[in-house]
Write a protein that holds these residues in place. Sequence first.
Motif, PDB file in Angstrom:
ATOM      1  N   PHE A 251       0.838  -1.203   0.000  1.00  0.00           N
ATOM      2  CA  PHE A 251       0.000   0.000   0.000  1.00  0.00           C
ATOM      3  C   PHE A 251       0.859   1.233   0.000  1.00  0.00           C
ATOM      4  O   PHE A 251       0.607   2.186  -0.742  1.00  0.00           O
ATOM      5  CB  PHE A 251      -0.854   0.056   1.262  1.00  0.00           C
ATOM      6  CG  PHE A 251      -2.173  -0.572   1.112  1.00  0.00           C
ATOM      7  CD1 PHE A 251      -2.871  -0.463  -0.070  1.00  0.00           C
ATOM      8  CD2 PHE A 251      -2.738  -1.267   2.157  1.00  0.00           C
ATOM      9  CE1 PHE A 251      -4.096  -1.055  -0.205  1.00  0.00           C
ATOM     10  CE2 PHE A 251      -3.954  -1.854   2.027  1.00  0.00           C
ATOM     11  CZ  PHE A 251      -4.637  -1.754   0.861  1.00  0.00           C
ATOM     12  N   ALA A 255       0.621   3.979  -2.854  1.00  0.00           N
ATOM     13  CA  ALA A 255       0.219   5.344  -2.521  1.00  0.00           C
ATOM     14  C   ALA A 255       1.337   6.324  -2.824  1.00  0.00           C
ATOM     15  O   ALA A 255       1.093   7.437  -3.285  1.00  0.00           O
ATOM     16  CB  ALA A 255      -0.188   5.437  -1.053  1.00  0.00           C
ATOM     17  N   MET A 259      -1.978   5.952  -7.342  1.00  0.00           N
ATOM     18  CA  MET A 259      -2.803   4.789  -7.658  1.00  0.00           C
ATOM     19  C   MET A 259      -2.785   4.487  -9.149  1.00  0.00           C
ATOM     20  O   MET A 259      -3.021   5.380  -9.961  1.00  0.00           O
ATOM     21  CB  MET A 259      -4.254   5.048  -7.248  1.00  0.00           C
ATOM     22  CG  MET A 259      -4.424   5.363  -5.804  1.00  0.00           C
ATOM     23  SD  MET A 259      -4.423   3.858  -4.858  1.00  0.00           S
ATOM     24  CE  MET A 259      -4.171   4.489  -3.225  1.00  0.00           C
ATOM     25  N   ALA A 289       9.411   1.635  10.450  1.00  0.00           N
ATOM     26  CA  ALA A 289       8.762   2.930  10.277  1.00  0.00           C
ATOM     27  C   ALA A 289       9.136   3.604   8.964  1.00  0.00           C
ATOM     28  O   ALA A 289       8.357   4.393   8.433  1.00  0.00           O
ATOM     29  CB  ALA A 289       9.098   3.840  11.456  1.00  0.00           C
ATOM     30  N   TYR A 292       6.754   3.976   5.834  1.00  0.00           N
ATOM     31  CA  TYR A 292       5.590   4.823   6.082  1.00  0.00           C
ATOM     32  C   TYR A 292       5.996   6.277   6.172  1.00  0.00           C
ATOM     33  O   TYR A 292       5.258   7.167   5.749  1.00  0.00           O
ATOM     34  CB  TYR A 292       4.874   4.366   7.347  1.00  0.00           C
ATOM     35  CG  TYR A 292       4.568   2.916   7.268  1.00  0.00           C
ATOM     36  CD1 TYR A 292       3.616   2.448   6.380  1.00  0.00           C
ATOM     37  CD2 TYR A 292       5.291   1.991   7.996  1.00  0.00           C
ATOM     38  CE1 TYR A 292       3.378   1.105   6.236  1.00  0.00           C
ATOM     39  CE2 TYR A 292       5.052   0.652   7.874  1.00  0.00           C
ATOM     40  CZ  TYR A 292       4.098   0.210   6.985  1.00  0.00           C
ATOM     41  OH  TYR A 292       3.872  -1.112   6.848  1.00  0.00           O
ATOM     42  N   LEU A 293       7.193   6.518   6.735  1.00  0.00           N
ATOM     43  CA  LEU A 293       7.666   7.897   6.785  1.00  0.00           C
ATOM     44  C   LEU A 293       7.848   8.436   5.372  1.00  0.00           C
ATOM     45  O   LEU A 293       7.468   9.576   5.079  1.00  0.00           O
ATOM     46  CB  LEU A 293       8.988   7.965   7.551  1.00  0.00           C
ATOM     47  CG  LEU A 293       8.838   7.843   9.061  1.00  0.00           C
ATOM     48  CD1 LEU A 293      10.193   7.805   9.738  1.00  0.00           C
ATOM     49  CD2 LEU A 293       8.015   9.001   9.606  1.00  0.00           C
ATOM     50  N   MET A 295       6.256   7.423   2.725  1.00  0.00           N
ATOM     51  CA  MET A 295       4.925   7.623   2.155  1.00  0.00           C
ATOM     52  C   MET A 295       4.293   8.910   2.672  1.00  0.00           C
ATOM     53  O   MET A 295       3.748   9.708   1.899  1.00  0.00           O
ATOM     54  CB  MET A 295       4.050   6.425   2.506  1.00  0.00           C
ATOM     55  CG  MET A 295       2.607   6.617   2.173  1.00  0.00           C
ATOM     56  SD  MET A 295       1.649   5.228   2.767  1.00  0.00           S
ATOM     57  CE  MET A 295       0.060   5.973   2.855  1.00  0.00           C
ATOM     58  N   VAL A 296       4.385   9.136   3.991  1.00  0.00           N
ATOM     59  CA  VAL A 296       3.781  10.333   4.570  1.00  0.00           C
ATOM     60  C   VAL A 296       4.421  11.581   3.979  1.00  0.00           C
ATOM     61  O   VAL A 296       3.738  12.524   3.575  1.00  0.00           O
ATOM     62  CB  VAL A 296       3.928  10.322   6.109  1.00  0.00           C
ATOM     63  CG1 VAL A 296       3.547  11.668   6.689  1.00  0.00           C
ATOM     64  CG2 VAL A 296       3.054   9.241   6.710  1.00  0.00           C
ATOM     65  N   LEU A 299       3.250  12.058   0.371  1.00  0.00           N
ATOM     66  CA  LEU A 299       1.846  12.472   0.266  1.00  0.00           C
ATOM     67  C   LEU A 299       1.645  13.896   0.772  1.00  0.00           C
ATOM     68  O   LEU A 299       0.743  14.604   0.315  1.00  0.00           O
ATOM     69  CB  LEU A 299       0.949  11.508   1.034  1.00  0.00           C
ATOM     70  CG  LEU A 299       0.726  10.159   0.374  1.00  0.00           C
ATOM     71  CD1 LEU A 299      -0.330   9.382   1.110  1.00  0.00           C
ATOM     72  CD2 LEU A 299       0.318  10.326  -1.073  1.00  0.00           C
ATOM     73  N   LEU A 300       2.471  14.322   1.720  1.00  0.00           N
ATOM     74  CA  LEU A 300       2.327  15.699   2.191  1.00  0.00           C
ATOM     75  C   LEU A 300       2.688  16.679   1.086  1.00  0.00           C
ATOM     76  O   LEU A 300       2.095  17.745   0.963  1.00  0.00           O
ATOM     77  CB  LEU A 300       3.216  15.940   3.414  1.00  0.00           C
ATOM     78  CG  LEU A 300       2.729  15.312   4.709  1.00  0.00           C
ATOM     79  CD1 LEU A 300       3.629  15.680   5.854  1.00  0.00           C
ATOM     80  CD2 LEU A 300       1.302  15.742   5.018  1.00  0.00           C
ATOM     81  N   MET A 301       3.674  16.288   0.279  1.00  0.00           N
ATOM     82  CA  MET A 301       4.092  17.200  -0.776  1.00  0.00           C
ATOM     83  C   MET A 301       3.271  17.021  -2.055  1.00  0.00           C
ATOM     84  O   MET A 301       2.969  17.968  -2.745  1.00  0.00           O
ATOM     85  CB  MET A 301       5.572  17.038  -1.056  1.00  0.00           C
ATOM     86  CG  MET A 301       6.410  17.747  -0.009  1.00  0.00           C
ATOM     87  SD  MET A 301       8.166  17.586  -0.296  1.00  0.00           S
ATOM     88  CE  MET A 301       8.509  15.994   0.359  1.00  0.00           C
ATOM     89  N   PRO A 303      -0.161  15.267  -2.864  1.00  0.00           N
ATOM     90  CA  PRO A 303      -1.283  14.558  -2.252  1.00  0.00           C
ATOM     91  C   PRO A 303      -1.782  13.341  -3.026  1.00  0.00           C
ATOM     92  O   PRO A 303      -2.433  12.489  -2.441  1.00  0.00           O
ATOM     93  CB  PRO A 303      -2.363  15.624  -2.175  1.00  0.00           C
ATOM     94  CG  PRO A 303      -1.611  16.902  -2.139  1.00  0.00           C
ATOM     95  CD  PRO A 303      -0.395  16.685  -2.971  1.00  0.00           C
ATOM     96  N   ASN A 304      -1.494  13.236  -4.320  1.00  0.00           N
ATOM     97  CA  ASN A 304      -1.983  12.068  -5.052  1.00  0.00           C
ATOM     98  C   ASN A 304      -0.875  11.108  -5.426  1.00  0.00           C
ATOM     99  O   ASN A 304      -1.022  10.272  -6.296  1.00  0.00           O
ATOM    100  CB  ASN A 304      -2.736  12.501  -6.308  1.00  0.00           C
ATOM    101  CG  ASN A 304      -4.080  13.085  -5.951  1.00  0.00           C
ATOM    102  OD1 ASN A 304      -4.796  12.527  -5.123  1.00  0.00           O
ATOM    103  ND2 ASN A 304      -4.398  14.224  -6.515  1.00  0.00           N
ATOM    104  N   GLY A 305       0.263  11.235  -4.783  1.00  0.00           N
ATOM    105  CA  GLY A 305       1.379  10.357  -5.095  1.00  0.00           C
ATOM    106  C   GLY A 305       2.342  11.013  -6.061  1.00  0.00           C
ATOM    107  O   GLY A 305       2.026  12.013  -6.699  1.00  0.00           O
ATOM    108  N   ARG A 313     -11.801  17.662 -10.068  1.00  0.00           N
ATOM    109  CA  ARG A 313     -12.762  17.102  -9.142  1.00  0.00           C
ATOM    110  C   ARG A 313     -14.128  17.049  -9.808  1.00  0.00           C
ATOM    111  O   ARG A 313     -14.548  18.010 -10.453  1.00  0.00           O
ATOM    112  CB  ARG A 313     -12.824  17.959  -7.889  1.00  0.00           C
ATOM    113  CG  ARG A 313     -13.074  17.150  -6.664  1.00  0.00           C
ATOM    114  CD  ARG A 313     -12.609  17.884  -5.444  1.00  0.00           C
ATOM    115  NE  ARG A 313     -13.386  19.095  -5.213  1.00  0.00           N
ATOM    116  CZ  ARG A 313     -13.362  19.726  -4.062  1.00  0.00           C
ATOM    117  NH1 ARG A 313     -12.651  19.263  -3.067  1.00  0.00           N
ATOM    118  NH2 ARG A 313     -14.049  20.825  -3.891  1.00  0.00           N
TER     119      ARG A 313
END
Lengths: 315, 312
Positions: A251, A255, A259, A289, A292-293, A295-296, A299-301, A303-305, A313
């Motif tokens: 995942f 992410a 996607m 960790a 995931y770090l 990934m986070v 995604l913060l920079m 947002p859609n990968g 939208r």
Amino acid sequence: MPAALFTFLWGSLFMSSDLMLLALADGVSYAALLFMVSLGLTLICGVMGIVNVAHGALYAFGGYTASYFTLMAMGHAPSTFTLFFCLLGAAVLVGLVLGTVLETGLLRWVQMRDPVQQLLMTFAAFMVLEDIQRLIWGTQPYSAPDIIGRLGTVNFFDVTYTAYQLIVIPIVALLSYAGLLFFLHFTALGKQVVAVTHHREMATALGIHAKRIGWLTFVLGAFLGALGGAMAAPTTSMVPGAGADMIVLSFAVVATAGMGQISGALLASLLIGLTRSLAVYLAPEWEVAVPYLIMVMVLLMRPNGLFSVAQARRI
Amino acid sequence: MIRGLAWIGFLLCFALGLIFPWSKTPLIMALCYGMASLGVAIMMRAGQVSFGHALYAAIGAYSVAFMARSFPSLDTFTLLLIGVLGSIVVGGVVGLFVVRYRGIFFGMLNLALSMVVFSMLGKLYNLTGGTDGLRINRPAFFNQTLERDAFETSLLLLSLFFAALLVWGIQRYFKSAAGEALAAIKSNETRLEYLGLSARRILWNAYVLSAALVGLSGALFGLVQGLVTPDIGSWFRSGEYVFISILGGSGHAFGAFLGAGVFEAVKLFAAAYMTGVWQLILGVTLIIVILLAPDGIVGLLQKRRAAAGAST
């Protein structure tokens, strides 16, 4: 955390070159496994819009079945090729059987529903499959490392590494990548899959059997997940919970990449696989960790990968 | 009708705890699960499913454990308050980031953050005791030192009080302007913003509220167990919260507690008669619920009531 990050960076500058190479080899082999699983996940996600939690169970079933086949074959003095065929055969079998069961038995019934319900459906399937796996193979670790011994080791620079992990797994991963790209872009059937992804109604109107395409995609994705497990089976022992670890990691890859981004998944797997194996050597407590770090932070920079194209939208 | 059911349910809980003393711990745990799932259900009303809310249970429980270690004289109520405040603070900060995401990214981001904390809790042995966890000595209950049984009874009463208060309060929230705006994020976020409301702001409020609920449940959970382990923040626990809120339904605040009651009953039953296939039973139940009753038990009750209203 800054202290740990500092140790990490400082350490990677000055760690001995042997250790560095070892970490690199670990990382590449691990990334290749991760990539195969993520490839299946992102394919299903991109075409069907379903995030398939049961993918972790497919990985585990692939691994267990491959070990089981190998153990059976070991009774008949098999050739190396036969052993490899055991791994591949396990992946095909699991992908075809479980993929069909999941797609036609469960997901087809919630096709028109809320994505959240589809997600929960696969979560439920994952729970069921975890227990079935435990009922079939028990809780003992299961492993079949025979093929690794057959293929021997390779030396590069001063480091000795098993040929299976350093050469066979990455080659299989790259072949699946190339094969998938070829299928999607250069075959009629693959183009139908792309068409259904872009516009389901339109594709159906043009005479494409969207249901069958859905089944095909799911089985293909399931096969890739099971292939990851089957290729991993000789290198680790399968234990209950292996599927859960793998699904959360893949995942993270999907992410991070965005996607449905197939080539992006390749880069994201390498990024996550290499960083993780560096962490194993430099800051072991951060190993779990790290993916995931990453990934986070991504995604913060974005947002859609990393590799996704911005979408308007829909109102 | 559901409100009446809630009263009956909570009274039944209390009676059960008095008649069968062994059932106190499972009952408190069911109530804890209910509170946490109510937190998850709040986000679900906005159409967002978090696969990482167990993070806040871990924050709540570990804040309680740390404080109880450093200041053994602290009262149960103070400890719970600290647990809730801890998760509100963390939820407030994390919320600033995650409310920008929707759908699967919202769920995954929560999952990733909870995985980071979960793995750290297991690895930072000096601080958290690693996977062995931290013991929490039984604190005073409103300045009274209680024996185990009396302490459990008091905790049961306290949890019931909180549960009843939450069902009432959260249901009011669901029906308030803020709550309706939250539900509008699910139905049409763009139109909501055209009305001049900030979807992020609304979602942030709801997120902090849900973090507080899960934190309270975690703090209670830690106190009743007397032990906190990293498992409380595992992704599987988050999945169980999602499971319960789906089972109960997010149509009414009591749904989460109904779901938790059924969940705990199935768990006890499976542990006694069908060990080893516990997840299988859960999974099959979830499939049946999604296929036949996508709005959960509460949805079924409300539908029946609507049908009865139409026929008379």
